[in-house]
Structure formats: C-alpha cells, structure tokens
Design an enzyme around this catalytic site. Structure first.
Site, PDB file in Angstrom:
ATOM      1  N   ARG A  71       0.824  -1.220   0.000  1.00 40.26           N
ATOM      2  CA  ARG A  71       0.000   0.000   0.000  1.00 40.26           C
ATOM      3  C   ARG A  71       0.849   1.257   0.000  1.00 40.26           C
ATOM      4  O   ARG A  71       0.394   2.309  -0.472  1.00 40.26           O
ATOM      5  CB  ARG A  71      -0.982  -0.055   1.170  1.00 40.26           C
ATOM      6  CG  ARG A  71      -2.094  -1.071   0.914  1.00 40.26           C
ATOM      7  CD  ARG A  71      -2.881  -1.386   2.154  1.00 40.26           C
ATOM      8  NE  ARG A  71      -2.229  -2.435   2.941  1.00 40.26           N
ATOM      9  CZ  ARG A  71      -2.412  -2.589   4.245  1.00 40.26           C
ATOM     10  NH1 ARG A  71      -3.180  -1.760   4.900  1.00 40.26           N
ATOM     11  NH2 ARG A  71      -1.802  -3.564   4.876  1.00 40.26           N
ATOM     12  N   GLU A 108       2.565  -6.554  13.184  1.00 46.06           N
ATOM     13  CA  GLU A 108       1.484  -6.803  14.140  1.00 46.06           C
ATOM     14  C   GLU A 108       0.911  -8.202  13.998  1.00 46.06           C
ATOM     15  O   GLU A 108       0.530  -8.823  14.978  1.00 46.06           O
ATOM     16  CB  GLU A 108       0.359  -5.759  13.983  1.00 46.06           C
ATOM     17  CG  GLU A 108      -0.624  -5.792  15.143  1.00 46.06           C
ATOM     18  CD  GLU A 108      -1.843  -4.904  14.930  1.00 46.06           C
ATOM     19  OE1 GLU A 108      -2.015  -4.321  13.852  1.00 46.06           O
ATOM     20  OE2 GLU A 108      -2.652  -4.827  15.882  1.00 46.06           O
TER      21      GLU A 108
HETATM   22  O1  LIG Z   1       4.209  -1.433  11.876  1.00 49.00           O
HETATM   23  P1  LIG Z   1       4.007  -2.866  11.486  1.00 49.00           P
HETATM   24  O2  LIG Z   1       3.497  -3.716  12.611  1.00 49.00           O
HETATM   25  O3  LIG Z   1       5.225  -3.434  10.855  1.00 49.00           O
HETATM   26  O4  LIG Z   1       2.848  -2.899  10.398  1.00 49.00           O
HETATM   27  C1  LIG Z   1       2.717  -1.967   9.356  1.00 49.00           C
HETATM   28  C2  LIG Z   1       2.698  -2.631   8.004  1.00 49.00           C
HETATM   29  O5  LIG Z   1       1.635  -3.577   7.906  1.00 49.00           O
HETATM   30  C3  LIG Z   1       0.949  -3.386   6.667  1.00 49.00           C
HETATM   31  O6  LIG Z   1       1.575  -4.048   5.617  1.00 49.00           O
HETATM   32  P2  LIG Z   1       1.454  -5.598   5.295  1.00 49.00           P
HETATM   33  O7  LIG Z   1       2.709  -6.277   5.733  1.00 49.00           O
HETATM   34  O8  LIG Z   1       0.164  -6.137   5.788  1.00 49.00           O
HETATM   35  O9  LIG Z   1       1.537  -5.611   3.715  1.00 49.00           O
HETATM   36  P3  LIG Z   1       0.664  -5.137   2.473  1.00 49.00           P
HETATM   37  O10 LIG Z   1       0.783  -3.633   2.373  1.00 49.00           O
HETATM   38  O11 LIG Z   1       1.364  -5.819   1.354  1.00 49.00           O
HETATM   39  O12 LIG Z   1      -0.752  -5.572   2.674  1.00 49.00           O
HETATM   40  C4  LIG Z   1       1.079  -1.890   6.442  1.00 49.00           C
HETATM   41  O13 LIG Z   1       0.870  -1.553   5.085  1.00 49.00           O
HETATM   42  C5  LIG Z   1       2.475  -1.613   6.897  1.00 49.00           C
HETATM   43  O14 LIG Z   1       3.425  -1.828   5.872  1.00 49.00           O
HETATM   44  N1  LIG Z   2      -4.191  -3.122  12.292  1.00 49.22           N
HETATM   45  C1  LIG Z   2      -3.636  -2.883  11.106  1.00 49.22           C
HETATM   46  N2  LIG Z   2      -4.396  -2.366  10.098  1.00 49.22           N
HETATM   47  C2  LIG Z   2      -3.837  -2.118   8.881  1.00 49.22           C
HETATM   48  N3  LIG Z   2      -2.565  -2.338   8.607  1.00 49.22           N
HETATM   49  C3  LIG Z   2      -1.798  -2.819   9.566  1.00 49.22           C
HETATM   50  N4  LIG Z   2      -0.495  -3.136   9.597  1.00 49.22           N
HETATM   51  C4  LIG Z   2      -0.212  -3.620  10.811  1.00 49.22           C
HETATM   52  N5  LIG Z   2      -1.273  -3.622  11.611  1.00 49.22           N
HETATM   53  C5  LIG Z   2      -2.291  -3.114  10.841  1.00 49.22           C
END
Ligand SMILES: O=P(O)(O)OC[C@H]1O[C@H](OP(=O)(O)OP(=O)(O)O)[C@H](O)[C@@H]1O
Ligand SMILES: Nc1ncnc2[nH]cnc12
Length: 183
Positions: A71, A108
């Site tokens: 994203r 997370e």
């Molecule tokens: O602070 P954190 O606990 O590390 O989480 C934050 C990350 O989690 C989500 O990505 P995700 O890994 O779900 O990937 P995506 O964007 O490909 O869905 C979000 O877009 C951040 O990159």
């Molecule tokens: N709760 C949450 N919602 C969306 N993106 C995330 N990345 C990590 N935690 C998330």
C-alpha cells in the site's frame, strides 16, 4: 465502523480526512486484529489528494520517495508524480531482479522480509519513506534500515495512520515520524 479521531501531526482536518476514509475490519487477517482498511481513502479522489498533499507539505525537501510494498506504493507514486521526485520500491522478498539488501522483521500479525536494490540510491540522496500504516514499527524500521544501507539519507517517514497504542514511533527512535492520523 469509523476510526476514532485522536490527533494527527498535520492537524485535525487532515486527521479527519484519513479517519473518514478508513474502515475497521475485525479479525483480519487473524483473529484479534482490528485491520484499518484505507482502501476507501485511496478510492476517494479529493480525500486522497488532500492526504498526499498533506504529506508533501510536511516533508519537503527530499530527492526521492521510497514506498513500502504494497500500500505504500500507492502513496509513493502519487508523491513522486506530484513533486517530480523519483520513486524507489521497497519490496517483499524475492521480487527484485537485481542484487538487493534484505531485512527481516516482525509486524502486528506476522513476519516478513523487505528488500531494496543495492544501487537504488545515489550516495547522500535524501529519501522520504512512506507507507499507509505504522503499527509496531517493524516494517518501518526495516525499510528505513534498508534505505540507509543502500546509501540514502532518510529525510522523513510519513504514514497516513499510526496505531499509537502499538508504540511504533518509539521503536523508530530519533527518526522523524509524521502521521496524518494517530489512533
Ligand atoms: O508497523 P508494522 O506492525 O510493521 O505494520 C505496518 C505494516 O503492515 C501493513 O503491511 P502488510 O505487511 O500487511 O503488507 P501489504 O501492504 O502488502 O498488505 C502496512 O501496510 C504496513 O506496511
Ligand atoms: N491493524 C492494522 N491495520 C492495517 N494495517 C496494519 N499493519 C499492521 N497492523 C495493521
């Protein structure tokens, strides 16, 4: 469910724009997680433009924008286009075709590895790192480390939304963190 507005580093109006474009999804991608789905914000042209412009207004000057898969790519591309800066993708493992630095981390709801091409930056280039959400800070910390390993100087880190209760900002230490909305 609409996200509760707490505060934001660019003021209450931009915080409200992000909150208005967010839907809470319970138990995604795992039981117990409240997933902040920002797709409605991305799909709302005026709101998306206000959010992107809010990041640009806070963060200049920078030479290039690094976006975290997936994203973060959407935000980085918009900023890169609007400012004329280039865009560097920070990708999930195994996607980059040439030699890359790697960093594994916990987030997370799981674990992952990010990569950036070793020659992605000219030494000393100022790099704005962007993503949609800052939660535990695992992803952001890894992305920032990779940019620095590849010779970039991180001028700032911006997200649309910060989950303040997960303390990601503290985990990033002295790095300048900017969130349009903190919940
Ligand atoms: O602070 P954190 O606990 O590390 O989480 C934050 C990350 O989690 C989500 O990505 P995700 O890994 O779900 O990937 P995506 O964007 O490909 O869905 C979000 O877009 C951040 O990159
Ligand atoms: N709760 C949450 N919602 C969306 N993106 C995330 N990345 C990590 N935690 C998330």
């Amino acid at each position: 469910m609409t996200t509760e507005i707490v505060t934001g580093d660019s003021g209450p109006e931009l915080a409200a724009v992000v909150a208005g474009g967010t839907v809470d999804v319970l138990d995604f991608p795992k039981p117990g997680i409240v997933f902040k789905d920002l797709m409605p914000l991305f799909g709302d042209g005026p709101a998306f433009k206000r959010a992107v412009d809010g990041i640009i207004a806070h963060q200049s000057p920078f030479d290039v924008v690094a976006g975290v898969e997936a994203r973060g790519f959407l935000i980085a591309a918009a900023i890169g286009y609007a400012t004329g800066a280039g865009v560097v993708p920070v990708r999930k493992a195994g996607k980059l075709p040439r030699p890359a630095f790697s960093a594994s981390y916990a987030l997370e709801y799981g674990e992952a590895t990010l990569e950036v091409h070793k020659d992605a930056f000219v030494a000393g280039q100022r790099v704005l790192v962007v993503d949609d959400v800052l939660a535990t800070g695992g992803t952001a910390g890894a992305a920032i480390d990779l940019v620095e390993q590849a010779g970039g100087i991180v001028s700032g880190f911006s997200v649309l939304m910060e989950l303040g209760f997960l303390d990601g900002r503290e985990r990033l230490g002295k790095r300048p963190v900017h969130a349009l909305l903190t919940v």
